[in-house]
Design an enzyme around this catalytic site. Structure first.
Site, PDB file in Angstrom:
ATOM      1  N   ILE A 132       0.841  -1.205   0.000  1.00 52.82           N
ATOM      2  CA  ILE A 132       0.000   0.000   0.000  1.00 52.82           C
ATOM      3  C   ILE A 132       0.874   1.252   0.000  1.00 52.82           C
ATOM      4  CG2 ILE A 132      -1.790   1.276   1.252  1.00 52.82           C
ATOM      5  CD1 ILE A 132      -2.455  -1.280   2.740  1.00 52.82           C
ATOM      6  N   LYS A 201       5.573   0.024  12.841  1.00 53.31           N
ATOM      7  CA  LYS A 201       4.933   0.684  11.696  1.00 53.31           C
ATOM      8  C   LYS A 201       4.220   1.973  12.117  1.00 53.31           C
ATOM      9  CE  LYS A 201       4.358  -3.639   9.122  1.00 53.31           C
ATOM     10  NZ  LYS A 201       3.476  -4.788   8.915  1.00 53.31           N
TER      11      LYS A 201
HETATM   12  N1  HSE Z   1       4.398  -9.865   9.274  1.00 47.22           N
HETATM   13  C1  HSE Z   1       3.971  -8.679   8.603  1.00 47.22           C
HETATM   14  C2  HSE Z   1       2.461  -8.701   8.504  1.00 47.22           C
HETATM   15  C3  HSE Z   1       4.605  -8.615   7.254  1.00 47.22           C
HETATM   16  O1  HSE Z   1       1.873  -9.755   8.763  1.00 47.22           O
HETATM   17  O2  HSE Z   1       1.850  -7.693   8.201  1.00 47.22           O
HETATM   18  C4  HSE Z   1       4.520  -7.298   6.602  1.00 47.22           C
HETATM   19  O3  HSE Z   1       5.174  -6.308   7.326  1.00 47.22           O
END
Ligand code: HSE
Length: 397
Positions: A132, A201
Site C-alpha cells: 500500500i 509501523k
Molecule cells: N508480518 C507482517 C504482517 C509482514 O503480517 O503484516 C509485513 O510487514
C-alpha cells in the site's frame, strides 16, 4: 543502465528480482529510458537452480565496492547486519531501499541524515502497509496537510487470524500456521501477534506525520493473544469486530501513539478490512479523511512497493528527496492515560457493571459479563474498573 543489488533472497527479495525482470520494459519507460538490472544478490544460502546463479555472493564487499551498483535493496530484515550494511552503502554514495520496519524505526533518523549528506536516498515505502502506498503519500501527496490522526490495520498476519476467528470460528494456532505458510508472518510470530510489528509501523507513520522521531519504545503495545472467542462473539452482538489497530494523534505538536486491539463498530471504514489486507485511515486538516487499502504482506505486494522505490531512486540519482524527521529534545508524547474512549469490558463478576451506571449491557456467558462503558479517560476507567476482568478500547466512527 542502473545496477542494483539485493541483500537477502527470501520472500520479498525473490519478489523484487522477479518484478524487476518481469516488468523490465515498463520500468524502463517509467525511469525515462534507464534500464534497471540486478547485478548482485547477497545471501548465505546457495541457489544452484536459479536462472542466474552467477548473481549470488556471500560477500557484501562485492556489492559495497562495486562502483556500478548505485541502488542497494535491503530486504534482510532485522537490525544485524542490515544496519551496518545500509549505513556503509549510504556512506559509499549508494541509494538504499528497504522494507525493514525494525531498522527504519530504530535507525531511520540517522540513515536518512546520512543519505541527505551524500545526495542519495534512503527509501522505505514497503516498511509500512506492504504494497500500500502510504509513506510517499504522507510525504508528498498529503504534504500540504497537518496530519491530525492515523488509524491503521498494519499487520496482515493478525488481521488474517482475527478474520478467521470471526468468520470461521477458527482457533488461533491454526490461523497463525496458515498465515505463516502463506508467507505473511514474521520469522518470529511473536512480532506479529504481540503487536511489535504494528508498533514499529505506527511509530514510523507518527514520526513522518509529526516530523518528530517517535521512539517505538514509547508506544504502549498490546497484541491479540488475550482475545477470546467470547470477546469476538460479544463484539458481534455489539455489531462490531475486533481488530489490531495502530493509532496516532497529533495535537498541537504533541503525539499520542498506541497499538492495541480495538472494537470497531460496523460502518466504520476499518471494520470491513479483512484477511491479510491492511488499511490506513489518515485525517488531514485540509483533506479530511483519506483511506489507503491493499495487501499489507506477501511476496509480490511488498516487492511492488520496494521496486517502486527502486524506480524513484533511479529517477533521483544524486538528488535527495528530503524525507526525514527530527530527534526532539522535549518530551512530546501525550500521556495515554489522559486520552478518552469507551471501553468494551469482559468482567469477572456481575457487580462490575454497577460501577459504570451508564454502561450498555451485552449479556453474560460462563461467568463473564460483557458491557460497553460511556466515554471517559483511561485513568478514570482504570480506577473504577480495578482490573476486574479485561477490556478493549472502542474505536469511534
Ligand atoms: N508480518 C507482517 C504482517 C509482514 O503480517 O503484516 C509485513 O510487514
Amino acid at each position: 543502465m542502473i545496477k542494483a543489488a539485493i541483500l537477502g533472497y527470501g520472500v520479498v527479495g525473490s519478489g523484487v528480482y522477479e518484478i524487476i525482470h518481469k516488468n523490465e520494459k515498463s520500468i524502463s519507460r517509467k525511469t525515462g529510458g534507464k534500464t534497471i538490472t540486478v547485478k548482485h544478490i547477497l545471501d548465505l544460502r546457495d541457489f544452484p537452480d536459479h536462472e542466474q546463479p552467477e548473481l549470488f555472493t556471500k560477500n557484501y564487499e562485492d556489492i559495497l565496492h562495486d562502483p556500478e551498483v548505485s541502488i542497494v535493496v535491503e530486504v534482510m530484515g532485522g537490525l544485524k547486519p542490515a544496519y551496518e550494511y545500509s549505513k556503509a552503502a549510504l556512506l559509499a554514495g549508494k541509494n538504499v531501499i528497504t522494507s525493514n520496519k525494525e531498522l527504519v524505526a530504530e535507525h531511520g533518523t540517522e540513515l536518512m541524515a546520512i543519505a541527505k549528506e551524500h545526495d542519495v536516498n534512503y527509501l522505505f515505502e514497503a516498511s509500512v502497509g506492504g504494497g500500500i502506498p502510504i509513506i510517499r503519500p504522507l510525504n508528498q501527496c498529503l504534504a500540504a496537510n497537518e496530519i491530525e490522526e492515523i488509524y491503521g490495520i498494519l499487520n496482515g498476519t493478525t488481521n488474517y487470524i482475527l478474520t478467521k476467528m470471526v468468520a470461521e470460528g477458527a482457533d488461533f494456532d491454526g490461523a497463525l500456521s496458515e498465515a505463516q505458510r502463506l508467507g505473511y508472518a514474521e520469522r518470529n510470530p511473536e512480532a506479529d501477534v504481540e503487536g511489535y510489528d504494528a508498533c514499529r509501523k505506527i511509530a514510523i507513520l507518527a514520526s513522518l506525520a509529526s516530523g518528530k522521531y517517535v521512539n517505538w519504545r514509547n508506544v504502549p503495545t498490546e497484541g491479540i493473544t488475550k482475545i477470546t472467542r467470547s470477546d469476538v462473539a460479544f463484539a458481534e452482538k455489539y455489531h462490531a469486530v475486533i481488530k489490531l489497530v495502530g493509532a496516532a494523534k497529533i495535537v498541537d505538536g504533541e503525539v499520542y501513539c498506541r497499538v492495541s486491539p480495538m472494537v470497531i463498530p460496523a460502518g466504520h471504514q476499518l471494520s470491513e478490512v479483512n484477511d491479510v489486507f491492511n488499511a490506513i485511515l489518515v485525517k488531514g486538516d485540509s483533506i479530511g479523511d483519506v483511506m489507503f487499502y491493499g495487501r499489507g504482506a506477501g511476496k509480490l505486494p511488498t516487492a511492488s512497493a520496494v521496486v517502486a522505490d527502486v524506480i524513484d531512486a533511479a529517477k533521483h540519482i544524486h538528488i535527495n528527496k528530503f524525507i526525514t524527521w527530527k530527534e526532539a529534545k522535549e518530551d512530546f508524547m501525550i500521556d495515554p492515560e489522559t486520552v478518552t474512549s469507551r471501553y468494551f469490558v469482559r468482567a469477572n463478576s456481575e457487580g462490575v457493571m454497577d460501577s459504570f451506571p451508564n454502561a450498555e449491557s451485552l449479556g453474560n456467558e460462563n461467568g463473564e459479563w460483557f458491557f460497553v462503558t460511556e466515554e471517559m479517560t483511561e485513568a478514570e476507567f482504570k480506577k473504577v474498573f480495578a482490573d476486574r476482568g479485561a477490556f478493549i478500547r472502542v474505536l469511534e466512527a
